[in-house]
Write an enzyme that holds these catalytic residues in place. Structure first.
Site, mmCIF file in Angstrom:
data_model
loop_
_atom_site.group_PDB
_atom_site.id
_atom_site.type_symbol
_atom_site.label_atom_id
_atom_site.label_comp_id
_atom_site.label_asym_id
_atom_site.label_seq_id
_atom_site.Cartn_x
_atom_site.Cartn_y
_atom_site.Cartn_z
ATOM 1 N N GLN A 190 0.830 -1.206 0.000
ATOM 2 C CA GLN A 190 0.000 0.000 0.000
ATOM 3 C C GLN A 190 0.864 1.255 0.000
ATOM 4 O OE1 GLN A 190 -1.784 -0.796 4.086
ATOM 5 N NE2 GLN A 190 -3.594 -1.095 2.819
ATOM 6 N N HIS A 202 0.697 -4.931 2.914
ATOM 7 C CA HIS A 202 -0.645 -5.197 3.434
ATOM 8 C C HIS A 202 -0.713 -6.672 3.828
ATOM 9 C CE1 HIS A 202 -5.304 -4.730 2.781
ATOM 10 N NE2 HIS A 202 -4.987 -5.344 3.896
ATOM 11 N N PHE A 253 -2.799 -5.833 13.357
ATOM 12 C CA PHE A 253 -2.784 -5.925 11.899
ATOM 13 C C PHE A 253 -2.072 -7.200 11.452
ATOM 14 C CE2 PHE A 253 -0.962 -3.800 7.826
ATOM 15 C CZ PHE A 253 -2.032 -4.232 7.065
ATOM 16 N N HIS A 289 -4.145 -10.225 12.263
ATOM 17 C CA HIS A 289 -5.266 -10.363 11.325
ATOM 18 C C HIS A 289 -4.790 -10.988 10.014
ATOM 19 C CE1 HIS A 289 -8.768 -9.283 8.880
ATOM 20 N NE2 HIS A 289 -7.893 -8.834 7.986
ATOM 21 N N GLU A 290 -3.676 -10.469 9.485
ATOM 22 C CA GLU A 290 -3.167 -10.996 8.208
ATOM 23 C C GLU A 290 -2.745 -12.455 8.353
ATOM 24 O OE1 GLU A 290 -3.182 -9.426 5.132
ATOM 25 O OE2 GLU A 290 -4.436 -8.011 6.228
ATOM 26 N N LYS A 320 -6.073 -14.635 8.772
ATOM 27 C CA LYS A 320 -6.900 -14.735 7.571
ATOM 28 C C LYS A 320 -6.154 -15.385 6.401
ATOM 29 C CE LYS A 320 -9.863 -11.844 4.667
ATOM 30 N NZ LYS A 320 -10.347 -10.477 4.464
ATOM 31 N N HIS A 321 -4.935 -14.981 6.157
ATOM 32 C CA HIS A 321 -4.208 -15.429 4.959
ATOM 33 C C HIS A 321 -3.033 -16.350 5.286
ATOM 34 C CE1 HIS A 321 -6.411 -12.374 2.682
ATOM 35 N NE2 HIS A 321 -6.097 -11.506 3.629
#
Ligand code: NAG
Ligand code: NAG
Length: 247
Positions: free
Chosen positions: A35, A62, A132, A135-136, A139-140
Protein backbone atom coordinates in the site's frame (compact mmCIF):
# COMPACT_ATOMS: atom_id res chain seq x y z
CA UNK A 1 18.09 -3.52 12.08
CA UNK A 2 20.44 -4.19 9.18
CA UNK A 3 20.43 -7.97 9.21
CA UNK A 4 19.54 -9.01 5.67
CA UNK A 5 16.60 -11.32 5.25
CA UNK A 6 17.54 -14.29 3.18
CA UNK A 7 14.82 -14.97 0.66
CA UNK A 8 15.86 -18.42 -0.39
CA UNK A 9 16.10 -19.61 3.19
CA UNK A 10 12.69 -18.15 3.97
CA UNK A 11 11.03 -19.70 0.98
CA UNK A 12 12.84 -23.01 1.29
CA UNK A 13 10.70 -23.52 4.39
CA UNK A 14 7.62 -23.76 2.25
CA UNK A 15 8.33 -26.99 0.42
CA UNK A 16 8.98 -29.21 3.43
CA UNK A 17 5.92 -27.75 5.10
CA UNK A 18 3.74 -28.49 2.12
CA UNK A 19 5.15 -31.98 2.00
CA UNK A 20 4.48 -32.89 5.61
CA UNK A 21 1.45 -30.89 6.60
CA UNK A 22 -1.79 -32.81 6.63
CA UNK A 23 -3.88 -29.65 6.39
CA UNK A 24 -2.40 -28.43 3.13
CA UNK A 25 -4.49 -25.78 1.47
CA UNK A 26 -4.32 -25.81 -2.27
CA UNK A 27 -4.11 -22.49 -4.04
CA UNK A 28 -2.63 -21.20 -7.28
CA UNK A 29 -0.48 -18.19 -6.48
CA UNK A 30 0.17 -15.49 -3.90
CA UNK A 31 -0.53 -11.80 -4.01
CA UNK A 32 2.06 -9.70 -2.24
CA UNK A 33 -0.06 -6.60 -1.61
CA UNK A 34 1.66 -3.31 -0.83
CA UNK A 35 0.00 0.00 0.00
CA UNK A 36 1.04 3.54 -0.67
CA UNK A 37 0.53 5.31 2.71
CA UNK A 38 -0.16 8.70 1.12
CA UNK A 39 -3.24 7.26 -0.57
CA UNK A 40 -4.86 6.20 2.67
CA UNK A 41 -4.32 9.55 4.34
CA UNK A 42 -6.07 11.33 1.47
CA UNK A 43 -9.34 9.42 1.81
CA UNK A 44 -12.36 9.78 4.05
CA UNK A 45 -11.01 6.98 6.22
CA UNK A 46 -7.95 9.06 7.02
CA UNK A 47 -4.80 7.72 8.62
CA UNK A 48 -3.35 7.50 12.09
CA UNK A 49 -0.08 6.30 13.52
CA UNK A 50 -1.37 3.93 16.21
CA UNK A 51 1.55 2.62 18.19
CA UNK A 52 4.62 4.01 16.48
CA UNK A 53 5.97 7.16 14.91
CA UNK A 54 4.90 8.16 11.42
CA UNK A 55 6.16 5.45 9.06
CA UNK A 56 8.58 6.20 6.21
CA UNK A 57 7.27 7.49 2.90
CA UNK A 58 7.58 4.01 1.46
CA UNK A 59 5.18 1.33 0.34
CA UNK A 60 4.08 -0.84 3.25
CA UNK A 61 3.07 -4.48 3.14
CA UNK A 62 -0.65 -5.20 3.43
CA UNK A 63 -0.27 -8.96 3.25
CA UNK A 64 0.82 -12.09 1.41
CA UNK A 65 -2.40 -13.66 0.22
CA UNK A 66 -2.89 -17.16 -1.23
CA UNK A 67 -5.25 -16.95 -4.22
CA UNK A 68 -7.26 -19.21 -6.53
CA UNK A 69 -6.93 -18.59 -10.27
CA UNK A 70 -10.68 -18.91 -10.63
CA UNK A 71 -13.28 -18.40 -7.98
CA UNK A 72 -15.04 -21.49 -6.71
CA UNK A 73 -18.64 -21.88 -5.64
CA UNK A 74 -18.79 -21.54 -1.88
CA UNK A 75 -20.72 -24.03 0.17
CA UNK A 76 -21.37 -25.18 3.71
CA UNK A 77 -18.30 -24.65 5.81
CA UNK A 78 -17.19 -21.91 3.46
CA UNK A 79 -19.63 -19.53 5.05
CA UNK A 80 -16.68 -17.23 5.69
CA UNK A 81 -16.19 -17.00 1.93
CA UNK A 82 -15.73 -13.72 0.23
CA UNK A 83 -18.98 -12.50 -1.23
CA UNK A 84 -18.53 -11.56 -4.85
CA UNK A 85 -22.17 -10.82 -5.56
CA UNK A 86 -24.64 -13.68 -5.60
CA UNK A 87 -24.08 -16.60 -5.93
CA UNK A 88 -21.51 -16.78 -3.16
CA UNK A 89 -18.04 -17.44 -4.41
CA UNK A 90 -14.78 -18.13 -2.76
CA UNK A 91 -11.83 -16.59 -4.57
CA UNK A 92 -9.16 -17.37 -2.03
CA UNK A 93 -8.73 -19.58 0.99
CA UNK A 94 -9.14 -17.80 4.32
CA UNK A 95 -8.95 -18.51 8.05
CA UNK A 96 -7.45 -21.95 7.63
CA UNK A 97 -6.45 -22.55 11.26
CA UNK A 98 -8.04 -20.49 14.00
CA UNK A 99 -6.16 -22.53 16.65
CA UNK A 100 -2.85 -20.97 15.61
CA UNK A 101 -3.00 -17.32 16.72
CA UNK A 102 0.05 -15.19 15.98
CA UNK A 103 2.58 -15.18 18.79
CA UNK A 104 4.88 -12.23 19.28
CA UNK A 105 7.59 -14.66 20.40
CA UNK A 106 7.60 -16.34 17.00
CA UNK A 107 8.38 -13.12 15.15
CA UNK A 108 10.46 -11.34 17.76
CA UNK A 109 13.60 -11.12 15.64
CA UNK A 110 11.61 -9.61 12.77
CA UNK A 111 9.96 -6.81 14.76
CA UNK A 112 12.21 -3.93 13.64
CA UNK A 113 11.77 -4.90 9.98
CA UNK A 114 8.04 -5.43 10.45
CA UNK A 115 7.59 -2.04 12.10
CA UNK A 116 9.39 -0.39 9.22
CA UNK A 117 7.84 -2.33 6.36
CA UNK A 118 4.43 -3.52 7.57
CA UNK A 119 2.78 -0.64 9.43
CA UNK A 120 -0.92 0.00 9.80
CA UNK A 121 -2.41 3.47 9.44
CA UNK A 122 -5.66 2.40 11.06
CA UNK A 123 -7.54 5.01 13.06
CA UNK A 124 -9.58 2.40 14.92
CA UNK A 125 -9.44 2.91 18.64
CA UNK A 126 -6.81 0.70 20.22
CA UNK A 127 -5.45 -0.46 16.87
CA UNK A 128 -1.90 -1.76 17.04
CA UNK A 129 0.61 -3.06 14.54
CA UNK A 130 0.35 -6.46 16.22
CA UNK A 131 -3.42 -6.48 15.59
CA UNK A 132 -2.78 -5.93 11.90
CA UNK A 133 -0.14 -8.64 11.66
CA UNK A 134 -2.36 -11.03 13.66
CA UNK A 135 -5.27 -10.36 11.32
CA UNK A 136 -3.17 -11.00 8.21
CA UNK A 137 -1.71 -14.17 9.71
CA UNK A 138 -5.12 -15.51 10.81
CA UNK A 139 -6.90 -14.73 7.57
CA UNK A 140 -4.21 -15.43 4.96
CA UNK A 141 -1.07 -16.73 6.62
CA UNK A 142 -2.71 -19.83 8.07
CA UNK A 143 -3.55 -20.86 4.49
CA UNK A 144 -0.10 -20.12 3.07
CA UNK A 145 1.82 -23.26 4.00
CA UNK A 146 4.31 -21.13 5.93
CA UNK A 147 4.73 -21.23 9.66
CA UNK A 148 4.41 -17.91 11.50
CA UNK A 149 8.02 -16.87 11.20
CA UNK A 150 8.31 -18.08 7.62
CA UNK A 151 5.23 -16.14 6.54
CA UNK A 152 6.50 -12.79 7.78
CA UNK A 153 10.09 -13.43 6.76
CA UNK A 154 9.11 -14.40 3.21
CA UNK A 155 6.87 -11.33 2.87
CA UNK A 156 9.63 -8.99 4.03
CA UNK A 157 12.15 -10.63 1.71
CA UNK A 158 9.87 -10.25 -1.31
CA UNK A 159 9.24 -6.62 -0.51
CA UNK A 160 12.94 -5.88 -0.07
CA UNK A 161 13.75 -7.59 -3.35
CA UNK A 162 11.20 -5.56 -5.32
CA UNK A 163 11.31 -2.04 -3.88
CA UNK A 164 8.31 -0.33 -5.45
CA UNK A 165 9.17 3.10 -4.10
CA UNK A 166 12.58 2.90 -5.76
CA UNK A 167 11.18 1.34 -8.94
CA UNK A 168 8.67 4.17 -9.42
CA UNK A 169 11.16 6.88 -8.48
CA UNK A 170 13.54 5.44 -11.07
CA UNK A 171 10.87 6.13 -13.69
CA UNK A 172 10.30 9.67 -12.44
CA UNK A 173 7.10 8.71 -10.63
CA UNK A 174 7.52 10.47 -7.32
CA UNK A 175 5.01 11.65 -4.71
CA UNK A 176 3.49 14.99 -5.63
CA UNK A 177 0.40 17.05 -4.89
CA UNK A 178 0.25 18.38 -8.44
CA UNK A 179 1.63 15.77 -10.83
CA UNK A 180 -0.49 13.13 -12.47
CA UNK A 181 1.03 10.04 -14.03
CA UNK A 182 -0.10 7.74 -16.79
CA UNK A 183 -1.28 4.42 -15.41
CA UNK A 184 0.60 2.80 -18.31
CA UNK A 185 3.80 4.50 -17.12
CA UNK A 186 3.35 3.02 -13.66
CA UNK A 187 2.68 -0.42 -15.14
CA UNK A 188 5.65 -0.15 -17.53
CA UNK A 189 8.02 0.86 -14.72
CA UNK A 190 6.98 -2.12 -12.62
CA UNK A 191 7.20 -4.49 -15.58
CA UNK A 192 10.66 -3.27 -16.56
CA UNK A 193 11.99 -3.76 -13.03
CA UNK A 194 10.24 -7.02 -12.17
CA UNK A 195 9.66 -8.53 -15.65
CA UNK A 196 6.03 -9.23 -14.82
CA UNK A 197 2.69 -7.48 -15.01
CA UNK A 198 1.37 -6.43 -11.64
CA UNK A 199 -2.17 -5.57 -10.59
CA UNK A 200 -2.62 -1.92 -9.68
CA UNK A 201 -5.45 -0.62 -7.50
CA UNK A 202 -6.51 2.99 -7.06
CA UNK A 203 -8.66 4.82 -4.58
CA UNK A 204 -10.12 8.28 -4.79
CA UNK A 205 -8.66 11.30 -3.10
CA UNK A 206 -10.81 13.93 -1.41
CA UNK A 207 -11.47 15.62 -4.76
CA UNK A 208 -12.43 12.36 -6.47
CA UNK A 209 -9.20 11.94 -8.45
CA UNK A 210 -7.76 8.45 -8.85
CA UNK A 211 -4.65 7.84 -6.77
CA UNK A 212 -2.32 4.86 -6.60
CA UNK A 213 -3.38 2.85 -3.56
CA UNK A 214 -2.12 -0.73 -3.77
CA UNK A 215 0.21 -2.75 -5.98
CA UNK A 216 -0.23 -6.52 -6.15
CA UNK A 217 2.79 -8.55 -7.21
CA UNK A 218 1.93 -12.13 -8.10
CA UNK A 219 4.20 -14.81 -6.70
CA UNK A 220 4.35 -18.48 -7.67
CA UNK A 221 2.74 -20.83 -5.16
CA UNK A 222 5.65 -23.27 -5.42
CA UNK A 223 7.74 -21.57 -2.75
CA UNK A 224 10.42 -20.39 -5.19
CA UNK A 225 9.71 -16.69 -4.63
CA UNK A 226 9.48 -16.30 -8.42
CA UNK A 227 7.19 -13.55 -9.66
CA UNK A 228 4.57 -14.37 -12.26
CA UNK A 229 2.23 -12.26 -14.39
CA UNK A 230 -0.89 -11.36 -12.46
CA UNK A 231 -4.09 -12.77 -13.93
CA UNK A 232 -6.75 -10.25 -14.99
CA UNK A 233 -8.15 -7.91 -13.92
CA UNK A 234 -4.84 -6.07 -13.59
CA UNK A 235 -6.49 -2.69 -13.17
CA UNK A 236 -8.67 -2.06 -10.16
CA UNK A 237 -10.43 1.29 -10.23
CA UNK A 238 -7.55 3.22 -11.82
CA UNK A 239 -8.14 5.92 -14.42
CA UNK A 240 -5.67 6.53 -17.27
CA UNK A 241 -4.10 9.31 -15.24
CA UNK A 242 -3.42 8.79 -11.55
CA UNK A 243 -1.82 10.62 -8.69
CA UNK A 244 0.78 9.57 -6.14
CA UNK A 245 0.04 11.81 -3.16
CA UNK A 246 2.86 12.75 -0.78
CA UNK A 247 2.98 11.15 2.65
C1 NAG B 1 13.16 1.48 -1.00
O1 NAG B 1 13.70 2.53 -1.75
C2 NAG B 1 13.51 3.78 -1.16
C3 NAG B 1 13.93 4.84 -2.17
O2 NAG B 1 15.17 4.54 -2.72
C4 NAG B 1 14.29 3.83 0.14
O3 NAG B 1 14.12 5.07 0.77
C5 NAG B 1 13.76 2.73 1.06
O4 NAG B 1 14.50 2.67 2.23
C6 NAG B 1 13.81 1.40 0.36
N1 NAG B 1 13.11 0.42 1.18
C7 NAG B 1 13.69 -0.69 1.60
C8 NAG B 1 12.85 -1.57 2.44
O5 NAG B 1 14.83 -0.98 1.33
C1 NAG C 1 1.56 -7.41 -19.82
O1 NAG C 1 1.09 -6.12 -20.11
C2 NAG C 1 1.37 -5.68 -21.43
C3 NAG C 1 0.93 -4.24 -21.57
O2 NAG C 1 -0.36 -4.06 -21.09
C4 NAG C 1 0.65 -6.60 -22.41
O3 NAG C 1 0.95 -6.21 -23.74
C5 NAG C 1 1.12 -8.03 -22.16
O4 NAG C 1 0.38 -8.90 -23.00
C6 NAG C 1 0.93 -8.42 -20.73
N1 NAG C 1 1.48 -9.73 -20.52
C7 NAG C 1 0.78 -10.70 -19.95
C8 NAG C 1 1.47 -12.01 -19.85
O5 NAG C 1 -0.35 -10.54 -19.54
Amino acid sequence: MTKPIVLSAALALLLPLLAVSSSVVDFDYFYLVQQWPGAQCGTKRGCCFPDAAKPAADFGIHGLWPQYLSCRPAAGADAFAIVDGPPRKKCWPANCDDRDPLSLLQIRDLLPELERNWPTLSCKKGATYMDFWSHEWRKHGTCSGFDQHGYFEASLALKARHNLTAILAGAGIVPSDEATYHLSGVRDAIREATEVNATVECSKDASGAAQLYQVYLCVAADGSGRLIDCPPPVNRKCADKIKLPPF
